[in-house]
Design an enzyme around this catalytic site. Sequence first.
Site: not given
Lengths: 230, 743
Positions: B48, B51, B91, B93, B95, B97, B117, B240
């Site tokens: 994660h 890379y 960007k 991304e 999430h 999982h 970000d 979280q």
Amino acid sequence: MNAVVVVFPGSNCDADCFHALSEVMGSRVKFVWHKERDLPKTDVVVLPGGFSYGDYLRTGAIARFSPIMSEVRRHAEKDRPVVGICNGFQILLEAGLLPGAMLRNRSLKFSCKFVHIQVANNQTMFTKAYRKHQILKMPIAHGEGNYFCDHDTLKELREKGRIAFRYVTENGEATDRANPNGSMDNIAGIFNERKNILGMMPHPERASEGVLSSTDGQGIWESLAECVGV
Amino acid sequence: MMVPVEIDERLIEKHGITPEEYARIKSILGREPNFTELGIFSVMWSEHCSYKNSKPVLKLFPTEGSKILVKAGQENAGAVDIGKGQAVVFKIESHNHPSAVEPFQGAATGVGGILRDIFTMGARPILLMDSLRFGRLESPSTKHLFSGVISGIAHYGNCMGIPTVGGEIYFDDAYEGNPLVNVLALGIIEHKKLVKGAAKGEGNPVYYVGAATGRDGLGGASFASRELTEESHEDRPAVQVGDPFLEKLLMEACLELIETGAVVGMQDMGAAGLTCSTCETAARGNAGIEIDLQLVPRRETGMIPYEVMLSESQERMLIIVQDSKRRTVEQIFDKWDLHAVPIGHVKSGSKMIVRDGEETVADIPAKALTDEGPVYHRELKEPEYYEEAKHFNVENVSIPRNMGNVLKQLLSSLSIASKEWVYEQYDHMVKTDTVLLPGHDAALVRVKGRRIGIAVSTDCNGLYTYLDPYEGGKHAVAEAARNVVCSGAKPVAITNCLNFGSPMKPEIFWQFRRAVEGMRDACLKFHTPVTGGNVSFYNESPSGTVYPTPVVGMVGILDDIEHRIPSFFQKPGDEIFLMGRTGNDLGATQYLAVVHGIKSGVVPVLDLEREALLHEFMLAAGRESLLASAHDVSDGGLAVALAECLFGVRGKPLGAYLNLTELKETGIRADAILFGETASRVLVSVEPKKQKKLERLANQAGIECYHIGRVTEEQLRIDKYIHELSLELEMLYRSAIRKAMGE
């Protein structure tokens, strides 16, 4: 016209109201931080939409304790206009400046879309620019816009012309299907007794420019400008 | 948590560290790591963050371009010039999982993370998009995941006041138990205000700002770097909990601070929290950094250094400011009622030193964590199904007799049906910049004070990419570009989120490599470099591996917002043209999957040359204001695209009358004409007086241009095949998801 847009920590339509008033309508606009204790000289006070304090308790429940709110109250007591949009409406309810309360939408979901509303009273400082029973296209964006009040209050709102807008079909019928959140009597906006405070769930600032597919919200700003004389 | 007495093999393995990696750690440190250091290495060297498995392949992506201001990998997100001294920062991304285990919080914090970000670079986020994949909605567990993810995204984005303006959603068995939740954010900034995530200037204070630290999200980066199992639910503490109101305050405070010029460097605490932000800022700044954990605001008692360093509590940032500007920082954060605590300072040298009061609990060269992690060249193997799918013979598929029913079936299939049940839960209009609302091919926002618009589209066809990863990769980029072009905007750059299974499996790694090669070739052809993104491996659950799903987020610029092109037909009497040739392309189509239950066949071949020509033609036609509408032909083929073009005004669909003689003459099967998914096609409508000009322009550009019909009212009549009431089609299209959700 001079206008003030109050900024609570979680306000997120503050810049949109500022833009509609200043860039589109040519008013002189100032932001005022909620912790301020003085209100600059102004004709109109706008309480914008958002999630004033995150609204984890009830929408608007904490914002009413902000220092600026006593100044807003004083401004209103002088019969000067205050408009609360969406979360701003909820704050006015919590602050007791308007009667009733907001429940969660009957779908239990946040709802963002264009709806049709009808001007229920065009004899006020907020609605003068509209024709009688004019039908407006305006977006809503809320999770708690299901207006509720007791029977006597509703009776009074109706009889005293204190209902500002109702959710209707495109053809002006206040049906259950046209009601996006379950509001009592399809209420989308109401006035205080002296009709210098307006609370409404739809967003006129999102319907003030052609590029945003409706200019029907402009009537509110135009009515106010005419009323305050500039 | 107790500090283990001894670091043994079992503990090392539990941290996902191989014996070879452990040996490397020892040689870097010149000694055994302690428990805290082991934790730090484990998260920084996880896939994660590092890379390690994907790096050699990611190098294939083109990253250079005349408009690129911040290249992929340099900072938290890429930045692209949009003229007049402004830039967009964007960007995407994943999430995945966290959302599989706890959909509401998993998705919500996905939004929170990607927004940080963006504003960590000084840009104000102006839009969000979501690319989502779920299993079949019929299953109660998928319903739970779907509604949880949607309300999680809505909860966070709406409260932040950032419009969620579009995205895409597919439902397929392949994502059962392992949904994909990819979130794209885009922000806008003046070039000169771009903030770097670098620690510089010896003695400058390092501030911890935002929420207090708890045990939530402990080891989330490692959690994201393994497959989901039956026991994954026990990992719930690794998910979280988000607080969008706090993030809104944090965003406003950070942007206000940046305006003062006090900021030297800024980095959000996302994956691997305090660990990642400290070592990355030090490494980028070629400096050392020292922090004291006792100064870190906490919301739980008894946390050991290991936990403080690895916590992924949300809504936190690390800011390095000029030493003389301490008061400015504290005043601004006080205004927003947020913590702002100096927890350390920039040092000379190159080490990351973590103290717990007097005791040093970690002492590691920062670059060893960020740049010197292991890199693996994984084994590749072409999977057996690849050739099999190519031999699938479509001749054996019977041609349905009632094409109207097929169209209805497709319009109400959930991957094609309207997503209004979803986007009405998102505030997609806040900020009053959303010019093309959700439902159009691309989302389009204006930039106040300028004429330009910014168009964004996210795309990926997982089934295509599964059956043929190389073609699928090309398609993902091409379709995203085509969608942007259909709005009138010129594609400029992409971000991507590469969702795959375990890289340890050679067949999966082959999918990964081939998909990236396809994307690379398409990006080179369209001159749209990659500005960054995210790799999500290990998308596997007990029911299998997800389709390889490299989601592309394409950003384009429209010079004048007045030249925007809607996707829907505008008025009766306009002429309808199909741009681009139609082939016998039934392989891998939604039609085969939905109507015949077949997910196989040859993926429509994408000719990049033709696709690029089509884009140029569309942009030229847009500049000359020839087009009343433009809609790309993709899932469900021509008939579905035609129907979708009718649904511009809710409850008042238009009609269309089509004559397909010209297409039939090519000898293509009727179902391929109607539902085939030949690539590089766009459906446009024009006012009759502009028809000749359009044909001339197409001719000059070398684009096939078929005049197939006219916009009418009330009914969709496609040659002799389909004759349906538009209103009935619209009802099916709009209500399918609502019905599936039992409403």
